[in-house]
Design a protein around this motif. Structure first.
Motif, PDB file in Angstrom:
ATOM      1  N   GLU A 197      -5.596 -15.988 -18.002  1.00 58.00           N
ATOM      2  CA  GLU A 197      -5.851 -14.616 -17.023  1.00 58.00           C
ATOM      3  C   GLU A 197      -4.823 -13.501 -17.329  1.00 58.00           C
ATOM      4  OE1 GLU A 197      -7.820 -14.415 -12.724  1.00 58.00           O
ATOM      5  OE2 GLU A 197      -5.570 -14.652 -12.817  1.00 58.00           O
ATOM      6  N   ILE A 198      -5.534 -12.315 -17.742  1.00 59.60           N
ATOM      7  CA  ILE A 198      -4.724 -11.049 -17.846  1.00 59.60           C
ATOM      8  C   ILE A 198      -4.791 -10.124 -16.644  1.00 59.60           C
ATOM      9  CG2 ILE A 198      -4.293  -9.266 -19.452  1.00 59.60           C
ATOM     10  CD1 ILE A 198      -5.870 -10.773 -21.491  1.00 59.60           C
ATOM     11  N   TYR A 199      -3.648  -9.852 -16.112  1.00 62.42           N
ATOM     12  CA  TYR A 199      -3.793  -8.789 -15.055  1.00 62.42           C
ATOM     13  C   TYR A 199      -2.716  -8.017 -14.766  1.00 62.42           C
ATOM     14  CZ  TYR A 199      -0.965 -12.633 -12.962  1.00 62.42           C
ATOM     15  OH  TYR A 199       0.255 -13.435 -12.668  1.00 62.42           O
ATOM     16  N   VAL A 200      -2.779  -7.274 -13.795  1.00 61.34           N
ATOM     17  CA  VAL A 200      -1.481  -6.406 -13.634  1.00 61.34           C
ATOM     18  C   VAL A 200      -1.120  -6.292 -12.093  1.00 61.34           C
ATOM     19  CG1 VAL A 200      -1.879  -4.443 -15.457  1.00 61.34           C
ATOM     20  CG2 VAL A 200      -3.004  -4.195 -13.307  1.00 61.34           C
ATOM     21  N   MET A 201       0.109  -6.122 -11.870  1.00 57.71           N
ATOM     22  CA  MET A 201       0.499  -6.442 -10.348  1.00 57.71           C
ATOM     23  C   MET A 201       1.603  -5.389 -10.096  1.00 57.71           C
ATOM     24  SD  MET A 201       1.478 -10.125  -8.705  1.00 57.71           S
ATOM     25  CE  MET A 201       1.679 -10.360  -7.025  1.00 57.71           C
ATOM     26  N   ASN A 202       1.721  -4.953  -9.118  1.00 58.49           N
ATOM     27  CA  ASN A 202       3.285  -4.078  -8.475  1.00 58.49           C
ATOM     28  C   ASN A 202       4.086  -5.268  -8.076  1.00 58.49           C
ATOM     29  OD1 ASN A 202       1.963  -1.593  -9.130  1.00 58.49           O
ATOM     30  ND2 ASN A 202       0.683  -1.476  -7.075  1.00 58.49           N
ATOM     31  N   VAL A 203       5.230  -5.027  -8.602  1.00 57.66           N
ATOM     32  CA  VAL A 203       6.376  -5.855  -8.012  1.00 57.66           C
ATOM     33  C   VAL A 203       7.451  -4.898  -7.936  1.00 57.66           C
ATOM     34  CG1 VAL A 203       5.604  -7.688  -9.586  1.00 57.66           C
ATOM     35  CG2 VAL A 203       7.235  -6.153 -10.493  1.00 57.66           C
ATOM     36  N   PRO A 204       8.452  -5.381  -7.039  1.00 52.30           N
ATOM     37  CA  PRO A 204       9.824  -4.692  -6.499  1.00 52.30           C
ATOM     38  C   PRO A 204      10.531  -4.424  -7.755  1.00 52.30           C
ATOM     39  CG  PRO A 204       9.690  -6.343  -5.212  1.00 52.30           C
ATOM     40  CD  PRO A 204       8.550  -6.636  -6.271  1.00 52.30           C
ATOM     41  N   ASP A 205      10.982  -3.199  -7.672  1.00 51.82           N
ATOM     42  CA  ASP A 205      11.689  -2.472  -9.154  1.00 51.82           C
ATOM     43  C   ASP A 205      13.339  -2.812  -8.859  1.00 51.82           C
ATOM     44  OD1 ASP A 205      12.242  -0.717  -7.235  1.00 51.82           O
ATOM     45  OD2 ASP A 205      11.412   0.973  -8.281  1.00 51.82           O
ATOM     46  N   GLY A 206      13.664  -3.290  -7.713  1.00 55.28           N
ATOM     47  CA  GLY A 206      15.166  -3.533  -7.487  1.00 55.28           C
ATOM     48  C   GLY A 206      15.808  -2.070  -7.012  1.00 55.28           C
ATOM     49  N   LYS A 207      15.115  -1.187  -6.676  1.00 45.84           N
ATOM     50  CA  LYS A 207      15.710   0.123  -6.322  1.00 45.84           C
ATOM     51  C   LYS A 207      14.969   0.560  -5.098  1.00 45.84           C
ATOM     52  CE  LYS A 207      16.593   1.633 -11.342  1.00 45.84           C
ATOM     53  NZ  LYS A 207      16.283   2.809 -12.130  1.00 45.84           N
ATOM     54  N   GLY A 208      14.220  -0.423  -4.369  1.00 47.57           N
ATOM     55  CA  GLY A 208      13.603   0.045  -3.115  1.00 47.57           C
ATOM     56  C   GLY A 208      11.956   0.281  -3.342  1.00 47.57           C
ATOM     57  N   GLY A 209      11.689   0.526  -4.511  1.00 46.08           N
ATOM     58  CA  GLY A 209      10.119   0.971  -4.815  1.00 46.08           C
ATOM     59  C   GLY A 209       9.608  -0.326  -5.792  1.00 46.08           C
ATOM     60  N   PHE A 210       8.426   0.185  -6.104  1.00 46.18           N
ATOM     61  CA  PHE A 210       7.696  -0.705  -7.163  1.00 46.18           C
ATOM     62  C   PHE A 210       7.293  -0.320  -8.273  1.00 46.18           C
ATOM     63  CE2 PHE A 210       7.022  -1.822  -2.463  1.00 46.18           C
ATOM     64  CZ  PHE A 210       7.087  -2.895  -2.208  1.00 46.18           C
TER      65      PHE A 210
END
Length: 274
Positions: free
Chosen positions: A32-45
């Motif tokens: 499966e190919i997909y996109v997803m928002n993940v934490p960026d380590g700086k408090g955002g995504f």
């Protein structure tokens, strides 16, 4: 401040957005190919795209986990390869007991006073030059006290270890004592571990063969040792001639010591008397 769980619950920010599918080139599984928002380590995504084959990834991780696990046929247990090698190396170091007066022995400082000693010196040099794990050979130095038998054996081992081979130098009486020590309840090593170290070391020097007490136990234990060295490179020193050595260690042990062996008689000035 909202927790990640709260953010996920309200905004569904971790929800994946499927873009499509592909076939894995290695295993043929549908990925499966997909996109997803993940934490960026700086408090955002940040948005990340995923198209990795998890079947292949799992197989690789499992392979990585077991690559250093080996089965020890002697103990019937699985062991960590790295930890086992470290313990074996410590055993090599602990077993390899060289008397202080032998520690400085090299080929360079070996002095010959007889033709026999010169021949032994040349044979010792040759032993190092042609040393092979695939075509192992035994070497036996025998002769009177103080003629340099142990000196040449130490020199051989030093040269081989410079080349990256593992080695143990130990007198037979001390080795048998090490086996007796394994019977103590607080012993650091088991008898099986000692045998494994002796069996797996690239070159073993058994010094003063025949100097041990000839009890039934000693003869049997010596058989276990020399039998485990069949097909391995082993150097022996003894003060006994071959007939006396056979009588002392028994026919079974003698036949294994003599197998594929070069025998060198050494007589000359006693090094120990200066």
């Amino acid at each position: 401040m909202q927790s990640i769980n709260q953010v996920m619950g309200k905004n569904r920010i971790f929800q994946k957005n499927v873009l499509g599918e592909r076939t894995c080139d290695q295993c043929g599984q549908v990925v499966e190919i997909y996109v997803m928002n993940v934490p960026d380590g700086k408090g955002g995504f940040k948005q990340m795209k995923f198209d990795e084959c998890w079947h292949c990834k799992k197989a690789a991780e499992e392979k990585e986990l077991v690559k250093d696990i080996v089965f020890n046929e002697r103990t019937g247990k699985f062991e960590d390869r790295v930890a086992k090698q470290k313990k074996l190396q410590k055993l090599f170091d602990d077993l390899s007991f060289i008397n202080p007066n032998l520690k400085g022995c090299t080929f360079e400082n070996y002095e010959t006073t007889t033709t026999m000693q010169q021949e032994a010196f040349e044979m010792a040099r040759k032993y190092v030059e042609v040393f092979s794990l695939e075509e192992p050979k035994n070497l036996i130095f025998w002769g009177s006290y103080g003629t340099g038998k142990s000196h040449l054996s130490v020199a051989i081992l030093k040269e081989l270890m410079k080349q990256g081979y593992s080695g143990i130098f130990v007198s037979v009486p001390k080795l048998l004592q090490a086996f007796r020590n394994t019977y103590n309840k607080d012993a650091e090593y088991t008898e099986g571990e000692l045998l494994e170290a002796l069996e797996t070391v690239d070159c073993l020097v058994l010094d003063d063969l025949g100097a041990e007490n000839s009890t039934d136990w000693a003869v049997d234990k010596l058989f276990n040792i020399v039998d485990s060295r069949q097909g391995k490179n082993t150097v022996f020193t003894t003060n006994l001639d071959m007939k006396a050595l056979e009588q002392k260690i028994g026919p079974r042990n003698f036949s294994r010591v003599m197998m594929n062996a070069n025998v060198l008689k050494m007589v000359g000035r006693d090094y120990r008397k200066g």
